[in-house]
Design an enzyme around this catalytic site. Structure first.
Site, PDB file in Angstrom:
ATOM      1  N   ARG A   5      44.080   1.499 -30.265  1.00 41.43           N
ATOM      2  CA  ARG A   5      43.517   0.425 -29.422  1.00 41.43           C
ATOM      3  C   ARG A   5      44.333   0.266 -28.140  1.00 41.43           C
ATOM      4  NH1 ARG A   5      43.874  -3.904 -33.708  1.00 41.43           N
ATOM      5  NH2 ARG A   5      43.487  -5.427 -32.080  1.00 41.43           N
ATOM      6  N   ARG A  31      49.516 -10.318 -37.573  1.00 39.45           N
ATOM      7  CA  ARG A  31      48.145 -10.805 -37.783  1.00 39.45           C
ATOM      8  C   ARG A  31      47.480 -10.039 -38.931  1.00 39.45           C
ATOM      9  NH1 ARG A  31      44.121 -10.592 -32.760  1.00 39.45           N
ATOM     10  NH2 ARG A  31      43.901  -8.413 -33.351  1.00 39.45           N
ATOM     11  N   ARG A  45      35.337  -4.185 -20.397  1.00 40.37           N
ATOM     12  CA  ARG A  45      36.458  -3.342 -20.801  1.00 40.37           C
ATOM     13  C   ARG A  45      36.344  -1.926 -20.258  1.00 40.37           C
ATOM     14  NH1 ARG A  45      37.437  -6.294 -26.154  1.00 40.37           N
ATOM     15  NH2 ARG A  45      39.519  -5.638 -26.703  1.00 40.37           N
TER      16      ARG A  45
HETATM   17  P1  ADP Z   1      41.630  -6.790 -29.363  1.00 47.52           P
HETATM   18  O1  ADP Z   1      41.503  -7.003 -27.900  1.00 47.52           O
HETATM   19  O2  ADP Z   1      42.740  -7.601 -29.962  1.00 47.52           O
HETATM   20  O3  ADP Z   1      41.721  -5.349 -29.743  1.00 47.52           O
HETATM   21  P2  ADP Z   1      38.878  -7.774 -29.791  1.00 47.52           P
HETATM   22  O4  ADP Z   1      38.562  -8.756 -30.825  1.00 47.52           O
HETATM   23  O5  ADP Z   1      38.735  -8.203 -28.375  1.00 47.52           O
HETATM   24  O6  ADP Z   1      40.369  -7.318 -30.118  1.00 47.52           O
HETATM   25  O7  ADP Z   1      38.010  -6.450 -29.997  1.00 47.52           O
HETATM   26  C1  ADP Z   1      37.985  -5.785 -31.227  1.00 47.52           C
HETATM   27  C2  ADP Z   1      37.149  -4.508 -31.115  1.00 47.52           C
HETATM   28  O8  ADP Z   1      35.792  -4.841 -30.768  1.00 47.52           O
HETATM   29  C3  ADP Z   1      37.572  -3.509 -30.047  1.00 47.52           C
HETATM   30  O9  ADP Z   1      38.627  -2.667 -30.477  1.00 47.52           O
HETATM   31  C4  ADP Z   1      36.251  -2.753 -29.825  1.00 47.52           C
HETATM   32  O10 ADP Z   1      35.998  -1.811 -30.845  1.00 47.52           O
HETATM   33  C5  ADP Z   1      35.215  -3.847 -29.924  1.00 47.52           C
HETATM   34  N1  ADP Z   1      34.938  -4.438 -28.595  1.00 47.52           N
HETATM   35  C6  ADP Z   1      35.209  -5.707 -28.219  1.00 47.52           C
HETATM   36  N2  ADP Z   1      34.841  -5.915 -26.945  1.00 47.52           N
HETATM   37  C7  ADP Z   1      34.339  -4.740 -26.485  1.00 47.52           C
HETATM   38  C8  ADP Z   1      33.801  -4.285 -25.246  1.00 47.52           C
HETATM   39  N3  ADP Z   1      33.719  -5.092 -24.174  1.00 47.52           N
HETATM   40  N4  ADP Z   1      33.373  -3.000 -25.173  1.00 47.52           N
HETATM   41  C9  ADP Z   1      33.444  -2.185 -26.202  1.00 47.52           C
HETATM   42  N5  ADP Z   1      33.946  -2.526 -27.396  1.00 47.52           N
HETATM   43  C10 ADP Z   1      34.397  -3.794 -27.548  1.00 47.52           C
END
Ligand code: ADP
Length: 193
Positions: free
Chosen positions: A145, A128, A89
């Site tokens: 987000r 959701r 990300r």
């Molecule tokens: P969404 O994409 O719907 O926001 P996720 O379940 O993928 O939900 O992620 C939820 C949270 O987990 C993110 O907002 C972040 O805080 C954390 N997170 C997930 N993947 C990463 C990543 N690769 N790097 C940093 N934080 C992450």
């Protein structure tokens, strides 16, 4: 197709599609968000740390996330392939994933970019919130987000596009339709190569 990434804004349906694709290709779907949520639920040290960022809609620090993924990809079930959902990300995470794969002489096969417009993703996330009660699905945190996604993650798509890896798929429509679209696009890629 065995080493895949799924990139898209929150609410694009990555988790849902990741599960379908993992089944179709016989590879594990690895979601950093799911792993963090599991740790939050079980109140592990990692969970306590991650929660403080997740609740605000911020990314968990790269060093923490990178270590987690490096460890997860070393498991036996990920040796022959994987679908990463929600990682990388950030630019730092892209570099780390490159290092992890290159150390084993491996490379990604494709990056699936799942698109959905902002109105639709906000609608889905608010829905959701009602159904699942996720702590980060409040309107204020959803907005943050989406901002973080645009600033940190959307630019990564051009990095992978420059490598010729990106397939863009419309995430709107019935779940099965979207899955079929992705599989069709991946198959077209395989036969073109
Ligand atoms: P969404 O994409 O719907 O926001 P996720 O379940 O993928 O939900 O992620 C939820 C949270 O987990 C993110 O907002 C972040 O805080 C954390 N997170 C997930 N993947 C990463 C990543 N690769 N790097 C940093 N934080 C992450």
């Amino acid at each position: 197709m065995s080493r895949l990434l799924l990139i898209g804004p929150p609410g694009a349906g990555k988790g849902t599609q990741a599960a379908k694709l993992a089944e179709a290709y016989g590879i594990p779907a690895i979601s950093t968000g799911d792993i963090f949520r599991y740790n939050v639920k079980n109140e592990t040290e990692l969970g306590k740390l991650a929660k403080s960022f997740m609740d605000r809609g911020e990314y968990v620090p790269d060093s923490v996330t990178n270590d987690l993924v490096r460890d997860r990809l070393s498991h036996e079930d990920a040796k022959s392939g994987f679908l990463l959902d929600g990682y990388p990300r950030t630019a730092d995470q892209v570099g780390e994933l490159d290092n992890i794969l290159e150390a084993d002489g491996l490379a990604l096969d494709a990056v699936i970019q799942l698109t959905a417009d902002t109105d639709e993703v906000v609608r889905r996330l608010l829905n959701r919130a009602i159904e699942q009660g996720r702590a980060d699905d409040t309107e204020e945190v959803i907005r943050r987000r989406l901002e973080v996604y645009e600033a940190e993650t959307a630019p990564l798509i051009s990095v992978y596009a420059a490598r010729g890896l990106v397939i863009m798929v419309d995430g709107l429509g019935a779940i099965e339709e979207v899955t079929a679209r992705i599989i069709e696009a991946l198959d077209a890629r395989t036969s073109a190569n």
